[in-house]
Design a protein around this motif. Structure first.
Motif, PDB file in Angstrom:
ATOM      1  N   LYS A  11      -6.268  79.621  48.788  1.00 16.15           N
ATOM      2  CA  LYS A  11      -7.418  78.784  48.177  1.00 16.15           C
ATOM      3  C   LYS A  11      -8.558  79.559  47.870  1.00 16.15           C
ATOM      4  O   LYS A  11      -8.704  80.782  48.259  1.00 16.15           O
ATOM      5  CB  LYS A  11      -7.698  77.636  49.098  1.00 16.15           C
ATOM      6  N   ARG A  88       5.618  77.700  56.266  1.00 17.07           N
ATOM      7  CA  ARG A  88       4.632  76.753  57.079  1.00 17.07           C
ATOM      8  C   ARG A  88       4.382  77.359  58.208  1.00 17.07           C
ATOM      9  O   ARG A  88       2.988  77.084  58.652  1.00 17.07           O
ATOM     10  CB  ARG A  88       5.516  75.477  57.218  1.00 17.07           C
ATOM     11  N   ARG A 105      -3.892  80.322  59.437  1.00 15.35           N
ATOM     12  CA  ARG A 105      -5.311  79.221  59.699  1.00 15.35           C
ATOM     13  C   ARG A 105      -5.646  79.560  60.962  1.00 15.35           C
ATOM     14  O   ARG A 105      -6.826  79.638  61.327  1.00 15.35           O
ATOM     15  CB  ARG A 105      -4.826  77.902  59.376  1.00 15.35           C
TER      16      ARG A 105
HETATM   17  P1  DAT Z   1      -1.160  71.012  54.400  1.00 16.16           P
HETATM   18  O1  DAT Z   1      -2.132  71.826  53.514  1.00 16.16           O
HETATM   19  O2  DAT Z   1      -1.080  71.628  55.683  1.00 16.16           O
HETATM   20  O3  DAT Z   1       0.346  70.619  53.618  1.00 16.16           O
HETATM   21  P2  DAT Z   1      -1.841  68.153  53.807  1.00 16.16           P
HETATM   22  O4  DAT Z   1      -0.659  68.154  52.775  1.00 16.16           O
HETATM   23  O5  DAT Z   1      -1.656  67.050  54.659  1.00 16.16           O
HETATM   24  O6  DAT Z   1      -1.776  69.408  54.540  1.00 16.16           O
HETATM   25  O7  DAT Z   1      -3.079  68.135  52.952  1.00 16.16           O
HETATM   26  C1  DAT Z   1      -3.637  68.786  52.094  1.00 16.16           C
HETATM   27  C2  DAT Z   1      -4.905  69.525  52.489  1.00 16.16           C
HETATM   28  O8  DAT Z   1      -5.915  68.590  52.304  1.00 16.16           O
HETATM   29  C3  DAT Z   1      -4.970  70.397  53.740  1.00 16.16           C
HETATM   30  O9  DAT Z   1      -4.726  71.750  53.437  1.00 16.16           O
HETATM   31  C4  DAT Z   1      -6.374  70.143  53.761  1.00 16.16           C
HETATM   32  C5  DAT Z   1      -6.824  68.919  53.108  1.00 16.16           C
HETATM   33  N1  DAT Z   1      -7.009  67.762  54.334  1.00 16.16           N
HETATM   34  C6  DAT Z   1      -5.753  67.155  55.068  1.00 16.16           C
HETATM   35  N2  DAT Z   1      -6.251  66.376  55.904  1.00 16.16           N
HETATM   36  C7  DAT Z   1      -7.503  66.385  55.793  1.00 16.16           C
HETATM   37  C8  DAT Z   1      -8.744  65.782  56.366  1.00 16.16           C
HETATM   38  N3  DAT Z   1      -8.245  64.853  57.515  1.00 16.16           N
HETATM   39  N4  DAT Z   1      -9.945  66.067  56.354  1.00 16.16           N
HETATM   40  C9  DAT Z   1     -10.278  66.883  55.079  1.00 16.16           C
HETATM   41  N5  DAT Z   1      -9.278  67.533  54.456  1.00 16.16           N
HETATM   42  C10 DAT Z   1      -8.008  67.407  54.710  1.00 16.16           C
END
Ligand code: DAT
Ligand code: MG
Length: 152
Positions: A11, A88, A105
């Motif tokens: 990103k 992952r 991360r």
């Molecule tokens: P990942 O990136 O681990 O697959 P995800 O698909 O649930 O996670 O969410 C995509 C992205 O959205 C994540 O990398 C960061 C953002 N995100 C997720 N949950 C969030 C939250 N509670 N507050 C802010 N950003 C969030």
């Protein structure tokens, strides 16, 4: 499957913080094959589609704004045995506060809204994401010299 592929994206914070090489190295050294890589600033339409499953979440707009900030992302396709699940694990839990310290991360990020990297979470999402971000002609066909040793 030995031919399994995952979509991985560094990103804008990962690019701006100059962590591209370190992140790519983790996948390379594990033995995965880099099938495609490009740097681009995603359009809002592309970012919205990529995160369409999160459209109803309160952080969706901020997430799209972050991904389309103008600092590029590095979009990649990696291939190899179990690369979706292992990708992952390399990336770590969504919230860096919960990520294993050995993950990308967990080593480099502290905020869920700036968690550096994306990796596909299932075979279905990997297929969709690869098709969304890359044309078939951008996906390389070759065999790394390490392949037979690593993927046996
Ligand atoms: P990942 O990136 O681990 O697959 P995800 O698909 O649930 O996670 O969410 C995509 C992205 O959205 C994540 O990398 C960061 C953002 N995100 C997720 N949950 C969030 C939250 N509670 N507050 C802010 N950003 C969030
Ligand atoms: Mg996800």
């Amino acid at each position: 499957k030995a031919s399994e592929r995952s979509f991985v994206m560094i990103k804008p914070d990962g690019v701006s913080r100059q962590l591209v090489g370190k992140i790519i190295t983790r996948f390379e050294e594990r033995g995965y094959k880099l099938v495609a890589v490009k740097s681009l600033t995603p359009s809002p339409a592309l970012a919205k589609e990529h995160y369409i499953d999160l459209a109803s979440r309160p952080f969706y707009k901020g997430l799209v704004d972050y991904i389309t900030s103008g600092t590029p992302v590095v979009a990649m396709v990696w291939e190899g045995k179990d690369v979706i699940r292992q990708g992952r694990r390399i990336v770590g839990a969504t919230n860096p506060q919960e990520s294993d310290p050995g993950s990308v991360r967990g080593q480099y990020a502290v905020s869920v809204g700036r968690n550096l990297i994306h990796a596909s979470d299932s075979f279905d999402s990997a297929s969709k994401e690869i098709e969304l971000w890359f044309a078939e002609s951008e996906l390389a066909e070759y065999k790394p010299t390490t392949w037979d040793w690593v993927m046996a």
